[in-house]
Write a protein that holds these residues in place. Structure first.
Motif, PDB file in Angstrom:
ATOM      1  N   ALA A  28       0.832  -1.204   0.000  1.00 34.17           N
ATOM      2  CA  ALA A  28       0.000   0.000   0.000  1.00 34.17           C
ATOM      3  C   ALA A  28       0.868   1.256   0.000  1.00 34.17           C
ATOM      4  O   ALA A  28       0.619   2.196   0.743  1.00 34.17           O
ATOM      5  CB  ALA A  28      -0.970  -0.015   1.195  1.00 34.17           C
ATOM      6  N   GLY A  40      -1.243  -5.520   4.366  1.00 33.29           N
ATOM      7  CA  GLY A  40      -1.653  -4.183   4.806  1.00 33.29           C
ATOM      8  C   GLY A  40      -2.740  -4.284   5.861  1.00 33.29           C
ATOM      9  O   GLY A  40      -2.648  -3.691   6.931  1.00 33.29           O
ATOM     10  N   GLY A  46      -2.597  -1.801   8.902  1.00 33.31           N
ATOM     11  CA  GLY A  46      -2.440  -0.591   8.086  1.00 33.31           C
ATOM     12  C   GLY A  46      -3.557  -0.479   7.073  1.00 33.31           C
ATOM     13  O   GLY A  46      -4.635  -1.031   7.261  1.00 33.31           O
ATOM     14  N   ARG A  47      -3.282   0.205   6.000  1.00 36.29           N
ATOM     15  CA  ARG A  47      -4.302   0.395   4.978  1.00 36.29           C
ATOM     16  C   ARG A  47      -4.386  -0.857   4.117  1.00 36.29           C
ATOM     17  O   ARG A  47      -3.374  -1.497   3.830  1.00 36.29           O
ATOM     18  CB  ARG A  47      -3.908   1.580   4.089  1.00 36.29           C
TER      19      ARG A  47
END
Lengths: 177, 808
Positions: free
Chosen positions: A14, A61, A66-67
């Motif tokens: 990402a 991700g 995270g994203r």
């Protein structure tokens, strides 16, 4: 501790650079045709056929908090990781380098050649998290991790009333007391 | 033999008898092995007396077990051998080298005879041969005096209770009652010998490749055309040893089941006892409340203490039974595992049959092409799943045909190139981990990669740039792409439709891969890697939201076109609910065209008597698929039962019909548990069977269990003593001669304990002498039964004054 050197592979997920210790990574692969897995948890984004074996694709991700990355597609790069016989592919945007880098004092990252901090990803933790997420989809408290019955012709079927897996022909009719 | 079996069917059912004989066979092998070892031991200087004693002991045990399972020939032979040994022991005859040799031969002979019990004429012949061997050493006298007569004529002896009725009278009842059992004890396994002659002949000529692996094709090929050849694929050929393994595993399961059932019965008894104890407690509690005097209160208190200790005893028994049950369940689990792996092994076959088929196909291809080729095979013993073998056969034949047509040069050209006029194709199978690797190598002209590159460009298949960038390996493997042939003409032999693309696809479906290497002028090698074992099943394939899914054919009862908007199909009451599969899968539905189609394709799923109609985007059709396990990451997802890999290498998910049905019928109540069957209350009590022969133990267990006894077993006195210390037994049936602790020692020890002083003991022995009787009487043994053991003898001892033995 501060001078700890780690053999790592540096990659982007990402859009963010991450590193993982090489010992977890069996190989870097290119994804074949990606089959979507409906009803799977968000980190489990598909599966593909690698040399005749079914390999699940994970979105690191999501799993490192995270994203989420884009949906995996044929031709994407992935790190093949293995833990206790469980193999999965971590989809990555690109692989930067394989290097021996210095670990930060807190052990959570490494410093690349230009002194930038690259966070370390623990693929074994990612795998464990993915398995836990997958088990959570059952929602019936069946958190038992075990290999499926593999005897030919005795594939476990699930009893529609209880959800219990029993091989056909062994329907547990022995009631004690 | 047949009439003997019928008599035995009074004691055992056919299944049991077969299993007991199987057990006996193993025991006989062990015993005869010991005889052989001892006889040879004497030859190298071991003490004669000790060896003879030991040989007599095992021969004697053998005799007793043989009688119990109705193998009277073995009883005779063992008896004579024992007599010959007794003559040595009593000093009537010296031990000589000739005798030692004879003993070894006799033991071998008995062993062969025992193995042949399923074939009475042969067994009789073998027995006669052993009698001949025994003749010089047998004396027609009974001076040894310790032997019981060989056949079951000895009556059991009641020592502590009188026998009330003449032994012959009730026999008819027993017989009639038990005649309900099937009269035939034999269960035949279909082996080549029992096939129709023509079929058997086909099998022999078809399934056997010459052992001469390097022999030329012309000599080693079976003389049969592939067109007329019997299709070996429709029959599973299983080696008899594997059936024996399965039989023995199944037998163990039967015994496990019996033991567990008995434990469950015991648990029921304990439950009942506990219930009674509680009732007593309740009554007494009421008594305490009303107790007015101190004396009454004291009495009640002492009764309460008695109940308490009764409950304590029951708790201990409960704990012990549960522990034993756990052990037995574990044993059953182990045996089940063995059975399962045994069954998997039955499905395995060696490469031998595959090679025979390849040899035939090659011969036919070579004849059509006018080529001279010889086949050399290696790795005939490599094993793989029958399903895998079936599926790689066609690809391999295709590769062989390609080699004959495209690879092997005509003889003249070969000679010019300095090769042998006859071409050679080597097929080599081997196992690598979970994969079988099959290599097919020819020594033909090989593939000229340079030319191939040019041809790809000429034919417009590849651009020049691509051809230049591609590695030699890429070019070679492009041959596996659809529509490519290395020769221009599509010829009959290599097949029009079926080329290397199909080879790759077939192998990919199996979850394997095929590689190819080639050296121009030297030849081409194909390497197939396929899984050793695989599960193939029939499935219905269909598309939902652009992806192909599969459902096992066994649960797909129909396909249909369902009118849009209906909720059940067929419409109206009694129809099954219609579910849009994309909803169950929670994938976005493809926007329907405008106007929406009037009908949608659907699969009708039936699982556990519940039907469900799932609409899909498109039906693909029925296919044979290789089922792959999902692995720990995907397996927890409830909707999927597995996956398969399509011919083009895509992963396709197999839906779990049970999960679909469950999702469609979420509120279905749980099936009511079946009422537990009424517990048989008539229990004779708890018995302990002590014998070092497994066959005898199981035989006694079976006889006693039929009378309602709960039976534990011990293989020697020491183990029996340990058990008797833990559990109160109502009966102990013991052998006399056993390793570690013999029967009399055991009874001595039992009589020394207050708890077991009065426990009824029955001796079952093959050696009943006046001395035995005297000691048995001293030790207040209830009865003495001479082996061979029969149910009637046992019942006469157990129930001397009742009509119990008339019970079926």
């Amino acid at each position: 501790m501060g001078a700890d050197l780690k053999n790592v592979i540096v990659f982007a997920i990402a859009g963010v650079r991450h590193a993982a210790e090489l010992k977890w990574v069996r190989e870097v692969v290119t994804l074949g045709f990606v089959t979507e897995i409906p009803t799977a948890p968000p980190g489990l984004t598909g599966a593909f056929n690698l040399r005749g074996n079914l390999v699940p694709i994970l979105d690191p991700g999501v799993l490192v908090g995270g994203r989420p990355g884009p949906m995996p597609r044929q031709g994407d790069g992935a790190l093949l990781v293995e833990l206790d016989g469980v193999t999965a592919a971590l989809r990555v945007d690109k692989v930067d380098e394989v290097a021996t880098l210095q670990q930060t004092p807190d052990g959570l990252a490494v410093l690349d050649g230009r002194g930038r901090i690259v966070p370390l990803v623990d693929p074994s933790a990612v795998l464990r998290r993915a398995i836990a997420d997958s088990l959570a989809t059952r929602g019936d408290g069946d958190g038992e991790l075990g290999p499926e019955l593999t005897v030919d012709g005795l594939r476990p079927v699930r009893d529609p009333t209880t959800g219990a897996k029993t091989p056909p022909g062994f329907d547990g009719d022995t009631t004690l007391g | 033999m047949a009439s003997g079996d019928r008599d035995l069917l009074v004691d055992f059912d056919a299944e049991e008898l077969a299993l007991l004989r199987q057990l006996f066979r193993d025991e006989a092998h062990d015993a005869l092995e010991q005889v052989t070892t001892r006889a040879q031991g004497v030859t190298i200087g071991e003490a004669v007396a000790e060896a003879v004693h030991e040989m007599m002991r095992v021969t004697h045990t053998l005799k007793g077990s043989a009688g119990t399972v109705g193998l009277n020939d073995v009883v005779d032979l063992a008896h004579k051998l024992e007599g010959a040994l007794a003559a040595i022991r009593s000093g009537q005859r010296p031990w000589t080298a000739a005798f030692a040799e004879a003993v070894v031969e006799i033991a071998d002979g008995i062993r062969t005879h025992v193995d042949a019990f399923g074939d009475p004429p042969r067994a009789a012949g073998l027995a006669a041969r052993v009698h001949e061997l025994l003749a010089p050493w047998s004396e027609s006298r009974r001076t040894v005096g310790t032997m019981t007569p060989p056949h079951g004529t000895a009556r059991p002896e009641l020592l502590s209770r009188p026998r009330r009725r003449p032994p012959t009278e009730p026999a008819a009842d027993v017989d009639r009652d038990d005649r309900d059992e099937p009269a035939s004890a034999s269960r035949s396994i279909m082996l080549p010998g029992s096939l129709p002659a023509s079929l058997a002949a086909d099998l022999t000529s078809d399934g056997v490749v010459s052992d001469d692996v390097d022999g030329s094709a012309s000599t080693s090929l079976p003389a049969m055309d592939s067109s007329t050849g019997y299709d070996a694929r429709t029959l599973l050929r299983v080696e008899p040893e594997r059936i024996n393994e399965l039989m023995s595993a199944a037998g163990e399961l039967l015994f496990d089941r019996n033991r567990i059932e008995r434990r469950v019965q015991l648990l029921r008894t304990l439950t009942r006892d506990l219930g009674r104890a509680r009732q007593t407690l309740r009554d007494d509690t009421a008594g305490v409340r009303g107790a007015s005097t101190e004396a009454l209160r004291a009495a009640v208190e002492s009764r309460l203490r008695a109940v308490e200790s009764q409950i304590a005893a029951l708790t201990t028994q409960l704990a012990q039974t549960t522990a034993a049950l756990l052990d037995e369940t574990e044993a059953m689990r182990r045996n089940l595992g063995e059975l399962q792996s045994g069954l998997t092994r039955v499905r395995m076959q060696t490469a031998r049959a595959l090679f025979a088929q390849l040899a035939r196909a090659l011969r036919a291809a070579a004849r059509t092409a006018g080529a001279k080729v010889e086949l050399r095979t290696r790795g005939e013993d490599t094993e793989f799943d029958k399903a895998v073998a079936e599926r790689v056969t066609d690809p391999l034949i295709q590769i062989l045909r390609n080699a004959v047509v495209h690879g092997i040069e005509p003889p003249a050209e070969r000679v010019l190139r300095g090769k042998a006029a006859t071409g050679t194709i080597r097929v080599h199978a081997r196992q690598e981990g979970n994969l079988v690797v099959i290599e097919v190598a020819d020594d033909g002209r090989g593939v000229d990669v340079k030319k191939l590159r040019e041809r790809f460009v000429e034919s417009g298949r590849w651009s020049r740039a691509r051809a230049e960038l591609a590695s030699d390996d890429d070019v070679l493997h492009a041959l596996f792409d659809p529509g490519v042939s290395s020769r221009d003409e599509a010829d009959e032999l290599s097949g029009r439709g079926i080329g290397l693309d199909v080879v790759r696809e077939t192998v990919a479906r199996l979850g394997g891969e095929v590689r190819m290497t080639s050296t121009p002028g030297r030849g081409t090698t194909f390497t197939l890697r396929v899984p050793v074992s695989t599960a193939v099943s029939q499935a219905m394939l269909f598309k939902v939201h652009g992806q192909v899914y599969a459902l096992p054919n066994t649960q797909v009862v129909d396909t249909a076109f369902v009118d849009a908007g209906v909720e059940t199909w067929p419409p109206g009451p009694g129809g099954a609910p219609v579910v849009r599969l994309e909803h169950l899968l929670a994938v976005p539905s493809i926007p329907l065209p405008d106007p929406p189609p009037a009908r949608r394709p659907a699969v009708v799923v039936q699982y556990a008597d519940q039907r469900l109609v799932c609409t899909v985007d498109k039906l693909v059709g029925p296919r044979e698929i290789v089922v792959k396990q999902l692995g720990p990451l995907l397996a927890p997802l409830p909707l999927f039962a597995g996956a398969t890999i399509s011919g083009s290498g895509k992963v396709q998910l197999i839906l779990d019909p049970a999960a679909l049905v469950r999702a469609a019928y979420p509120d279905r109540p749980l099936a009511s548990p079946t009422a537990a069957e009424a517990a048989p209350e008539a229990l004779a009590g708890r018995a302990l069977v002590v014998d070092d022969s497994r066959a005898i133990r199981e035989a006694l267990t079976s006889m006693l269990a039929r009378e309602g006894w709960i039976v534990d077993v011990a293989e020697d006195g020491a183990r029996a003593l340990a058990l008797a210390e833990q559990l109160p037994y109502d009966l102990i049936v013991t052998d006399l001669e056993m390793p570690r602790m013999g029967g009399f020692d055991l009874i001595d020890r039992l009589r020394a304990e207050p708890r077991t002083r009065a426990t009824p003991v029955v001796i079952v022995s093959s050696r009943v002498t006046p001395e035995t009787r005297r000691r048995a009487k001293e030790l207040t043994v209830q009865g003495l039964i001479a082996k061979p053991l029969t149910r009637r003898k046992l019942l006469e001892v157990l129930y001397p004054e009742t009509g119990k033995r008339d019970k079926g």
